[in-house]
Design an enzyme around this catalytic site. Structure first.
Site, mmCIF file in Angstrom:
data_model
loop_
_atom_site.group_PDB
_atom_site.id
_atom_site.type_symbol
_atom_site.label_atom_id
_atom_site.label_comp_id
_atom_site.label_asym_id
_atom_site.label_seq_id
_atom_site.Cartn_x
_atom_site.Cartn_y
_atom_site.Cartn_z
ATOM 1 N N GLY A 154 0.837 -1.189 0.000
ATOM 2 C CA GLY A 154 0.000 0.000 0.000
ATOM 3 C C GLY A 154 0.876 1.244 0.000
ATOM 4 O O GLY A 154 2.031 1.213 -0.446
ATOM 5 N N THR A 235 6.333 -2.363 11.437
ATOM 6 C CA THR A 235 5.885 -1.036 11.869
ATOM 7 C C THR A 235 4.389 -0.887 11.604
ATOM 8 O O THR A 235 3.867 0.228 11.592
ATOM 9 C CB THR A 235 6.639 0.084 11.115
ATOM 10 O OG1 THR A 235 6.544 -0.149 9.697
ATOM 11 C CG2 THR A 235 8.101 0.133 11.514
ATOM 12 N N ARG A 237 1.181 -3.333 12.708
ATOM 13 C CA ARG A 237 0.311 -3.558 13.841
ATOM 14 C C ARG A 237 0.822 -4.712 14.693
ATOM 15 O O ARG A 237 1.263 -5.734 14.181
ATOM 16 C CB ARG A 237 -1.124 -3.885 13.367
ATOM 17 C CG ARG A 237 -1.992 -2.657 13.129
ATOM 18 C CD ARG A 237 -2.307 -1.960 14.438
ATOM 19 N NE ARG A 237 -3.084 -0.742 14.286
ATOM 20 C CZ ARG A 237 -2.574 0.482 14.218
ATOM 21 N NH1 ARG A 237 -1.266 0.658 14.241
ATOM 22 N NH2 ARG A 237 -3.361 1.535 14.132
ATOM 23 N N GLU A 266 1.340 -3.126 24.751
ATOM 24 C CA GLU A 266 2.488 -2.221 24.828
ATOM 25 C C GLU A 266 2.555 -1.552 26.196
ATOM 26 O O GLU A 266 1.591 -0.904 26.593
ATOM 27 C CB GLU A 266 2.396 -1.188 23.702
ATOM 28 C CG GLU A 266 2.491 -1.849 22.323
ATOM 29 C CD GLU A 266 2.222 -0.905 21.162
ATOM 30 O OE1 GLU A 266 1.849 0.265 21.408
ATOM 31 O OE2 GLU A 266 2.382 -1.354 20.011
ATOM 32 N N HIS A 284 6.098 2.125 19.452
ATOM 33 C CA HIS A 284 4.990 2.507 18.576
ATOM 34 C C HIS A 284 5.165 3.966 18.141
ATOM 35 O O HIS A 284 4.225 4.761 18.169
ATOM 36 C CB HIS A 284 3.643 2.312 19.286
ATOM 37 C CG HIS A 284 2.507 2.081 18.326
ATOM 38 N ND1 HIS A 284 1.505 1.172 18.560
ATOM 39 C CD2 HIS A 284 2.209 2.646 17.120
ATOM 40 C CE1 HIS A 284 0.633 1.192 17.565
ATOM 41 N NE2 HIS A 284 1.049 2.080 16.676
ATOM 42 N N ALA A 286 6.826 4.986 15.105
ATOM 43 C CA ALA A 286 7.219 5.166 13.706
ATOM 44 C C ALA A 286 6.616 6.430 13.097
ATOM 45 O O ALA A 286 7.233 7.080 12.255
ATOM 46 C CB ALA A 286 6.810 3.951 12.884
#
Length: 314
Positions: A154, A235, A237, A266, A284, A286
Protein backbone atom coordinates in the site's frame (compact mmCIF):
# COMPACT_ATOMS: atom_id res chain seq x y z
CA UNK A 1 -24.55 24.39 23.62
CA UNK A 2 -21.21 23.78 21.88
CA UNK A 3 -20.54 20.29 20.58
CA UNK A 4 -17.77 18.38 22.36
CA UNK A 5 -14.73 16.77 20.78
CA UNK A 6 -12.74 14.30 22.89
CA UNK A 7 -9.05 14.10 21.92
CA UNK A 8 -7.10 11.12 23.29
CA UNK A 9 -3.69 11.11 21.47
CA UNK A 10 -1.03 12.71 23.65
CA UNK A 11 0.83 14.18 20.68
CA UNK A 12 -2.21 16.01 19.24
CA UNK A 13 -1.28 19.70 18.94
CA UNK A 14 2.02 19.06 20.71
CA UNK A 15 4.23 20.90 18.22
CA UNK A 16 1.65 23.20 16.64
CA UNK A 17 -1.56 24.58 18.12
CA UNK A 18 -3.12 24.80 14.66
CA UNK A 19 -5.24 21.60 14.94
CA UNK A 20 -6.66 22.76 18.30
CA UNK A 21 -7.26 26.30 17.08
CA UNK A 22 -9.03 24.94 14.02
CA UNK A 23 -11.54 23.06 16.20
CA UNK A 24 -12.12 25.95 18.58
CA UNK A 25 -12.51 28.44 15.74
CA UNK A 26 -15.41 26.29 14.53
CA UNK A 27 -17.14 26.67 17.90
CA UNK A 28 -16.28 23.21 19.20
CA UNK A 29 -15.34 22.41 22.80
CA UNK A 30 -12.14 20.38 22.99
CA UNK A 31 -11.54 17.97 25.87
CA UNK A 32 -8.15 16.28 26.21
CA UNK A 33 -6.91 13.01 27.65
CA UNK A 34 -6.12 13.93 31.28
CA UNK A 35 -3.99 10.88 32.07
CA UNK A 36 -0.96 11.35 29.80
CA UNK A 37 -1.09 7.75 28.53
CA UNK A 38 -3.29 5.37 26.55
CA UNK A 39 -6.69 5.35 28.21
CA UNK A 40 -8.09 2.28 29.89
CA UNK A 41 -11.59 1.08 29.03
CA UNK A 42 -13.37 2.58 32.05
CA UNK A 43 -11.58 5.90 31.61
CA UNK A 44 -12.66 5.99 27.99
CA UNK A 45 -16.26 5.18 28.93
CA UNK A 46 -16.35 8.11 31.35
CA UNK A 47 -14.83 10.65 28.98
CA UNK A 48 -16.79 9.75 25.87
CA UNK A 49 -20.31 9.84 27.36
CA UNK A 50 -21.28 13.29 26.06
CA UNK A 51 -18.81 13.58 23.17
CA UNK A 52 -20.09 14.39 19.68
CA UNK A 53 -16.82 13.32 18.09
CA UNK A 54 -13.63 11.63 19.22
CA UNK A 55 -10.14 11.96 17.80
CA UNK A 56 -8.61 8.66 18.89
CA UNK A 57 -5.26 6.94 18.81
CA UNK A 58 -5.00 3.34 20.01
CA UNK A 59 -7.34 3.75 23.00
CA UNK A 60 -10.17 1.18 23.24
CA UNK A 61 -13.35 1.90 21.31
CA UNK A 62 -15.07 -1.46 21.59
CA UNK A 63 -18.82 -2.05 21.86
CA UNK A 64 -18.93 -1.44 25.62
CA UNK A 65 -17.19 1.92 25.29
CA UNK A 66 -19.22 3.06 22.29
CA UNK A 67 -22.46 2.07 24.04
CA UNK A 68 -21.77 4.90 26.52
CA UNK A 69 -21.42 7.47 23.73
CA UNK A 70 -25.03 8.42 23.08
CA UNK A 71 -24.15 11.63 21.22
CA UNK A 72 -21.27 10.28 19.17
CA UNK A 73 -21.42 11.05 15.45
CA UNK A 74 -17.81 10.61 14.34
CA UNK A 75 -14.70 8.66 15.23
CA UNK A 76 -11.69 10.39 13.65
CA UNK A 77 -8.79 7.94 13.81
CA UNK A 78 -5.46 9.67 14.41
CA UNK A 79 -3.62 7.29 12.09
CA UNK A 80 -4.90 4.54 9.80
CA UNK A 81 -5.32 1.34 11.82
CA UNK A 82 -8.88 0.74 13.05
CA UNK A 83 -8.39 -2.54 14.91
CA UNK A 84 -9.08 -0.80 18.26
CA UNK A 85 -12.52 0.28 16.98
CA UNK A 86 -15.62 -1.94 16.79
CA UNK A 87 -16.36 -0.98 13.20
CA UNK A 88 -19.44 -3.18 12.93
CA UNK A 89 -21.06 -1.67 16.02
CA UNK A 90 -20.14 1.86 14.94
CA UNK A 91 -21.81 1.26 11.58
CA UNK A 92 -24.93 -0.11 13.26
CA UNK A 93 -25.16 3.11 15.27
CA UNK A 94 -24.56 5.32 12.25
CA UNK A 95 -21.26 6.56 13.68
CA UNK A 96 -18.89 7.57 10.88
CA UNK A 97 -15.22 6.53 11.02
CA UNK A 98 -12.45 8.41 9.23
CA UNK A 99 -8.66 8.02 9.17
CA UNK A 100 -5.68 10.24 8.41
CA UNK A 101 -4.39 8.05 5.60
CA UNK A 102 -1.29 9.49 4.00
CA UNK A 103 -0.43 11.88 6.81
CA UNK A 104 2.35 9.74 8.27
CA UNK A 105 3.36 7.63 5.25
CA UNK A 106 6.86 9.06 4.85
CA UNK A 107 7.58 9.03 8.59
CA UNK A 108 6.65 5.36 8.93
CA UNK A 109 8.63 4.43 5.81
CA UNK A 110 11.68 6.22 7.23
CA UNK A 111 11.37 4.36 10.52
CA UNK A 112 10.89 1.05 8.75
CA UNK A 113 14.21 1.54 7.00
CA UNK A 114 15.83 2.76 10.21
CA UNK A 115 14.83 -0.46 12.00
CA UNK A 116 15.95 -2.54 9.02
CA UNK A 117 19.40 -0.94 9.01
CA UNK A 118 19.77 -1.00 12.79
CA UNK A 119 18.91 -4.71 12.99
CA UNK A 120 21.10 -5.66 10.02
CA UNK A 121 24.13 -3.76 11.30
CA UNK A 122 23.53 -4.54 15.03
CA UNK A 123 23.70 -0.85 15.84
CA UNK A 124 22.15 -1.14 19.30
CA UNK A 125 24.57 -3.76 20.74
CA UNK A 126 27.50 -1.96 19.10
CA UNK A 127 26.43 1.32 20.67
CA UNK A 128 25.95 -0.38 24.05
CA UNK A 129 29.41 -1.98 23.90
CA UNK A 130 31.08 1.29 22.92
CA UNK A 131 29.54 3.04 25.93
CA UNK A 132 31.35 0.45 28.07
CA UNK A 133 34.66 1.20 26.28
CA UNK A 134 34.43 -2.11 24.42
CA UNK A 135 35.75 -1.33 20.93
CA UNK A 136 35.71 -4.85 19.50
CA UNK A 137 34.53 -5.29 15.92
CA UNK A 138 31.12 -6.91 15.43
CA UNK A 139 30.48 -8.52 12.05
CA UNK A 140 27.09 -7.73 10.51
CA UNK A 141 25.25 -8.19 7.20
CA UNK A 142 24.91 -5.98 4.12
CA UNK A 143 21.72 -4.26 3.02
CA UNK A 144 22.93 -2.96 -0.34
CA UNK A 145 21.97 -5.17 -3.27
CA UNK A 146 20.02 -7.72 -1.26
CA UNK A 147 16.37 -8.81 -1.54
CA UNK A 148 13.63 -6.87 0.21
CA UNK A 149 10.25 -8.57 0.64
CA UNK A 150 7.22 -6.44 1.44
CA UNK A 151 4.10 -8.03 2.88
CA UNK A 152 1.54 -5.48 1.71
CA UNK A 153 2.25 -2.89 -0.98
CA UNK A 154 0.00 0.00 0.00
CA UNK A 155 1.08 3.61 0.50
CA UNK A 156 3.68 2.89 3.18
CA UNK A 157 5.00 -0.19 1.38
CA UNK A 158 5.43 1.87 -1.77
CA UNK A 159 7.31 4.55 0.16
CA UNK A 160 9.66 1.84 1.48
CA UNK A 161 10.20 0.63 -2.11
CA UNK A 162 11.29 4.13 -3.12
CA UNK A 163 13.84 4.15 -0.31
CA UNK A 164 15.10 0.69 -1.25
CA UNK A 165 15.99 2.01 -4.70
CA UNK A 166 18.89 3.93 -3.16
CA UNK A 167 20.28 0.64 -1.87
CA UNK A 168 19.87 -1.09 -5.24
CA UNK A 169 17.76 -3.76 -3.60
CA UNK A 170 15.90 -6.49 -5.44
CA UNK A 171 12.29 -5.94 -4.35
CA UNK A 172 9.54 -8.56 -4.12
CA UNK A 173 6.06 -8.17 -2.65
CA UNK A 174 3.04 -10.18 -1.63
CA UNK A 175 -0.37 -8.51 -1.68
CA UNK A 176 -3.85 -9.76 -2.49
CA UNK A 177 -4.50 -6.52 -4.38
CA UNK A 178 -1.74 -5.89 -6.88
CA UNK A 179 -0.76 -2.49 -8.28
CA UNK A 180 0.84 -3.76 -11.46
CA UNK A 181 1.57 -0.26 -12.79
CA UNK A 182 3.59 0.69 -9.70
CA UNK A 183 5.32 -2.70 -9.72
CA UNK A 184 6.35 -2.32 -13.34
CA UNK A 185 7.60 1.24 -12.83
CA UNK A 186 9.69 0.36 -9.77
CA UNK A 187 10.84 -3.13 -10.70
CA UNK A 188 8.84 -4.93 -8.02
CA UNK A 189 8.06 -8.61 -8.55
CA UNK A 190 4.90 -9.99 -6.94
CA UNK A 191 5.25 -13.46 -5.45
CA UNK A 192 2.52 -16.05 -5.85
CA UNK A 193 2.39 -16.72 -2.10
CA UNK A 194 3.58 -15.44 1.25
CA UNK A 195 5.66 -18.59 1.63
CA UNK A 196 7.57 -17.79 -1.56
CA UNK A 197 8.36 -14.30 -0.29
CA UNK A 198 9.53 -15.58 3.09
CA UNK A 199 11.91 -18.07 1.44
CA UNK A 200 13.42 -15.53 -0.98
CA UNK A 201 13.71 -12.34 1.05
CA UNK A 202 16.74 -11.19 3.03
CA UNK A 203 14.64 -8.46 4.63
CA UNK A 204 10.91 -8.77 5.31
CA UNK A 205 8.77 -5.73 6.19
CA UNK A 206 5.10 -5.88 7.20
CA UNK A 207 2.60 -3.32 5.90
CA UNK A 208 -0.86 -4.87 6.35
CA UNK A 209 -3.78 -4.11 8.69
CA UNK A 210 -4.57 -6.33 11.66
CA UNK A 211 -7.56 -8.46 10.70
CA UNK A 212 -8.71 -11.94 11.74
CA UNK A 213 -7.03 -13.21 8.58
CA UNK A 214 -3.68 -11.51 9.35
CA UNK A 215 -3.45 -12.10 13.11
CA UNK A 216 -0.27 -14.12 13.83
CA UNK A 217 0.42 -14.38 10.10
CA UNK A 218 4.08 -14.69 11.07
CA UNK A 219 4.45 -17.63 13.45
CA UNK A 220 6.63 -20.67 14.08
CA UNK A 221 5.93 -22.14 10.63
CA UNK A 222 6.77 -18.88 8.87
CA UNK A 223 10.00 -18.33 10.81
CA UNK A 224 11.09 -21.82 9.72
CA UNK A 225 10.77 -20.73 6.07
CA UNK A 226 13.02 -17.68 6.43
CA UNK A 227 16.74 -17.52 5.77
CA UNK A 228 19.02 -17.65 8.81
CA UNK A 229 20.32 -14.22 7.76
CA UNK A 230 16.81 -12.74 7.38
CA UNK A 231 15.68 -9.58 9.17
CA UNK A 232 11.99 -9.06 10.00
CA UNK A 233 10.57 -5.54 10.49
CA UNK A 234 7.10 -4.64 11.74
CA UNK A 235 5.89 -1.04 11.87
CA UNK A 236 2.30 -1.97 11.02
CA UNK A 237 0.31 -3.56 13.84
CA UNK A 238 1.00 -5.64 16.90
CA UNK A 239 -0.63 -9.02 16.51
CA UNK A 240 0.68 -9.68 13.00
CA UNK A 241 3.55 -11.60 14.63
CA UNK A 242 3.12 -14.43 17.11
CA UNK A 243 5.36 -12.98 19.82
CA UNK A 244 6.06 -16.33 21.48
CA UNK A 245 7.32 -17.66 18.13
CA UNK A 246 9.32 -14.46 17.63
CA UNK A 247 11.02 -14.90 21.01
CA UNK A 248 11.88 -18.53 20.21
CA UNK A 249 13.24 -17.62 16.77
CA UNK A 250 15.39 -14.84 18.21
CA UNK A 251 16.74 -16.96 21.08
CA UNK A 252 17.60 -19.84 18.74
CA UNK A 253 19.22 -17.56 16.16
CA UNK A 254 16.71 -18.87 13.64
CA UNK A 255 16.88 -15.52 11.83
CA UNK A 256 19.46 -12.75 11.98
CA UNK A 257 17.38 -10.10 13.67
CA UNK A 258 14.19 -8.09 13.93
CA UNK A 259 13.00 -4.51 14.26
CA UNK A 260 9.61 -4.24 15.97
CA UNK A 261 7.76 -1.00 16.70
CA UNK A 262 4.36 -2.53 17.55
CA UNK A 263 3.28 -5.26 19.95
CA UNK A 264 0.00 -6.92 20.91
CA UNK A 265 0.30 -5.26 24.29
CA UNK A 266 2.49 -2.22 24.83
CA UNK A 267 4.88 -2.50 26.60
CA UNK A 268 5.09 -6.15 25.48
CA UNK A 269 3.66 -8.68 27.89
CA UNK A 270 6.43 -11.15 27.07
CA UNK A 271 9.38 -9.52 28.88
CA UNK A 272 11.81 -12.00 27.34
CA UNK A 273 11.72 -9.89 24.17
CA UNK A 274 13.25 -6.97 26.08
CA UNK A 275 16.38 -8.94 26.95
CA UNK A 276 17.42 -9.86 23.41
CA UNK A 277 20.30 -8.13 21.65
CA UNK A 278 19.21 -9.18 18.14
CA UNK A 279 15.94 -7.24 18.18
CA UNK A 280 15.53 -3.46 17.95
CA UNK A 281 12.41 -2.31 19.78
CA UNK A 282 10.35 0.84 19.23
CA UNK A 283 7.59 2.30 21.39
CA UNK A 284 4.99 2.51 18.58
CA UNK A 285 6.72 5.68 17.45
CA UNK A 286 7.22 5.17 13.71
CA UNK A 287 4.73 7.96 12.96
CA UNK A 288 6.04 10.25 15.69
CA UNK A 289 7.80 12.99 13.78
CA UNK A 290 7.00 16.68 14.08
CA UNK A 291 5.79 16.80 10.49
CA UNK A 292 3.65 13.65 10.66
CA UNK A 293 2.08 14.69 13.97
CA UNK A 294 1.16 18.10 12.53
CA UNK A 295 -0.25 16.47 9.39
CA UNK A 296 -2.34 13.96 11.37
CA UNK A 297 -3.64 16.63 13.73
CA UNK A 298 -4.76 18.97 10.97
CA UNK A 299 -6.31 16.17 8.96
CA UNK A 300 -8.22 14.79 11.95
CA UNK A 301 -9.50 18.26 12.88
CA UNK A 302 -10.63 18.88 9.32
CA UNK A 303 -12.54 15.57 9.36
CA UNK A 304 -14.32 16.56 12.59
CA UNK A 305 -15.27 20.02 11.32
CA UNK A 306 -16.52 18.54 8.06
CA UNK A 307 -18.87 16.16 9.87
CA UNK A 308 -20.01 18.25 12.81
CA UNK A 309 -20.09 21.75 11.34
CA UNK A 310 -20.49 21.33 7.59
CA UNK A 311 -22.86 18.36 7.44
CA UNK A 312 -20.29 16.24 5.62
CA UNK A 313 -20.73 12.56 4.97
CA UNK A 314 -17.34 11.61 3.57
Amino acid sequence: MAMKVLVTPRSFGKHSAAPIELLRASGLTVVFNPHGRILEREEMRALIRDADAVIVGVDPLDRDVLAEAGNLKLIAKYGVGTDNIDMEYAASRGIAVTTTAGANTEAVADYTFALLLAAARKMVPIDRACRQSDWKKITTVDVYGRTLGLVGLGNIGKAVVRRAAGFKMNVIAYDAQQDTDFAAEHGVKYTASLDELLREADFITLHVPLLPSTRHMIGEREFALMKETAVLVNTARGGLIDERALLDAMRQGRIWGAGVDVFEQEPPENKGLLSLDNIVIGSHCAASTVQAIDNMGLMASERVIHYLCEGGSR
